[in-house]
Design a protein around this motif. Structure first.
Motif, mmCIF file in Angstrom:
data_model
loop_
_atom_site.group_PDB
_atom_site.id
_atom_site.type_symbol
_atom_site.label_atom_id
_atom_site.label_comp_id
_atom_site.label_asym_id
_atom_site.label_seq_id
_atom_site.Cartn_x
_atom_site.Cartn_y
_atom_site.Cartn_z
ATOM 1 N N GLU A 123 0.765 -1.127 -0.165
ATOM 2 C CA GLU A 123 0.088 0.378 -0.217
ATOM 3 C C GLU A 123 1.072 1.563 0.188
ATOM 4 O O GLU A 123 0.391 2.106 -0.912
ATOM 5 C CB GLU A 123 -0.851 0.096 1.328
ATOM 6 N N LYS A 135 4.070 1.062 -5.191
ATOM 7 C CA LYS A 135 3.102 0.191 -5.342
ATOM 8 C C LYS A 135 2.542 0.592 -7.236
ATOM 9 O O LYS A 135 2.180 -0.174 -8.029
ATOM 10 C CB LYS A 135 1.742 1.435 -4.415
ATOM 11 N N SER A 151 -2.841 -7.272 -0.244
ATOM 12 C CA SER A 151 -1.965 -6.176 0.442
ATOM 13 C C SER A 151 -1.203 -6.272 1.472
ATOM 14 O O SER A 151 -2.408 -7.196 2.278
ATOM 15 C CB SER A 151 -2.527 -4.537 -0.047
#
Length: 324
Positions: A174, A180, A206
């Motif tokens: 995240e 990301k 995640s």
């Protein structure tokens, strides 16, 4: 007065030859030898001539049939080069590589037979480019061919199936946002290939939350692996081990990923660290850590292309082996 005892005259010591060293204690001799080895280093006169070292390497590697067994070559790169040139030769069931006319056999004593002349030429080129010493760790094409021929297919498949629930492409971060974005850029096209073209459900999570892929997805991926030839399976294994991803390896075998994108997908997190904190140079830097995966991924993809095109790579040294 008591008589005086006469002692016998000492015997003369024999003449010492001129080449004999002066007498000294064992401790002194040992200290001198240790000093020579640890400080001064061994003299060139004590080293075996190149011809002797080359003959010793040939004795370890060449078997009684006159074939070159690569199992006798040391993996640390200390084996002296014992041949002048490499050649390729046409066989009944494919192509093989020879060193000074001697066919190569693998560590398990299997004949090194590859399906196309391009594969044999690429392997022969690796042998031909060796310097004074033979370094197996810079011969990825040879490694792929030997793995395909020697390693049990069942063991490779079992190892690849273990990656399915821990496939690195399915575990995202995240934060930081830059990493990301890199994962989304390089990993999503591979995931979407299986979702869109094969209709598979691929779960993504995640953080460190574990997940389990659907049974239908695992069965289909196992079917993809089972449909590969032994040489394709060796390439799939090489890519999957670098990127910790079975799906990445399958996508490479299906020719859906380029060398650059496959490398970026496999090394996304390490490339992000280098871009963010800088690259460490020197013997303990990022050089080997970044280039070693690139070598294996590019070699696997090139090997796959050589399996399809018999004229993709030319070597120019083709010989005919005796039928005896």
């Amino acid at each position: 007065t008591p008589p005086i005892a006469l002692r016998p005259a000492p015997r003369p010591s024999p003449a010492r030859p001129a080449t004999c060293r002066p007498p000294c204690s064992c401790a002194t001799t040992m200290r001198a030898r240790l000093h020579k080895l640890l400080v001064a280093g061994p003299s060139k006169a004590c080293a075996a001539p190149k011809t002797v070292r080359r003959f010793s390497a040939m004795k370890r590697v060449i078997d009684t049939r006159g074939m070159v067994n690569v199992g006798g070559i040391k993996v640390n790169g200390s084996t002296k080069k014992f041949y002048k040139e490499a050649q390729i030769a046409k066989m009944e069931d494919g192509w093989t590589v020879c060193l000074d006319g001697r066919p190569i056999i693998t560590e398990d004593r299997n004949r090194l037979i590859v399906p196309t002349a391009s594969c044999a030429a690429a392997i022969a080129y690796e042998w031909d480019m060796q310097g004074e010493n033979i370094k197996p760790f810079v011969m990825p094409m040879m490694s792929l061919a030997a793995t395909a021929i020697d390693v049990d297919r069942k063991k490779i498949v079992e190892k690849l199936l273990k990656y399915m629930d821990t496939d690195s492409l399915c575990y995202r971060v995240e934060s930081p946002a830059a990493l990301k974005r890199m994962q989304k850029k390089y990993w999503d096209p591979i995931i979407n290939y299986f979702r869109d073209e094969h209709g598979l459900e691929v779960k993504v999570t995640s953080g460190i939350t574990s997940l389990s892929q659907p049974v239908e997805t695992k069965l289909k991926l196992a079917e993809f692996i089972d449909d590969t030839s032994k040489f394709e399976l060796a390439c799939l294994k090489a890519v999957a081990e670098v990127g910790y991803s079975t799906m990445l390896g399958i996508a490479v075998v299906h020719r859906k990923v380029s060398v650059k994108n496959a490398y970026n997908a496999a090394m996304a997190e390490r490339l992000f660290q280098v871009r963010r904190y800088g690259e460490v140079t020197g013997p303990y830097g990022h050089g080997i850590e970044l280039e070693h995966p690139r070598l294996h991924i590019s070699s696997a993809i090139n090997f796959l292309s050589f399996l399809e095109d018999d004229h993709a790579f030319s070597f120019g040294r083709e010989i005919e082996l005796s039928s005896k």
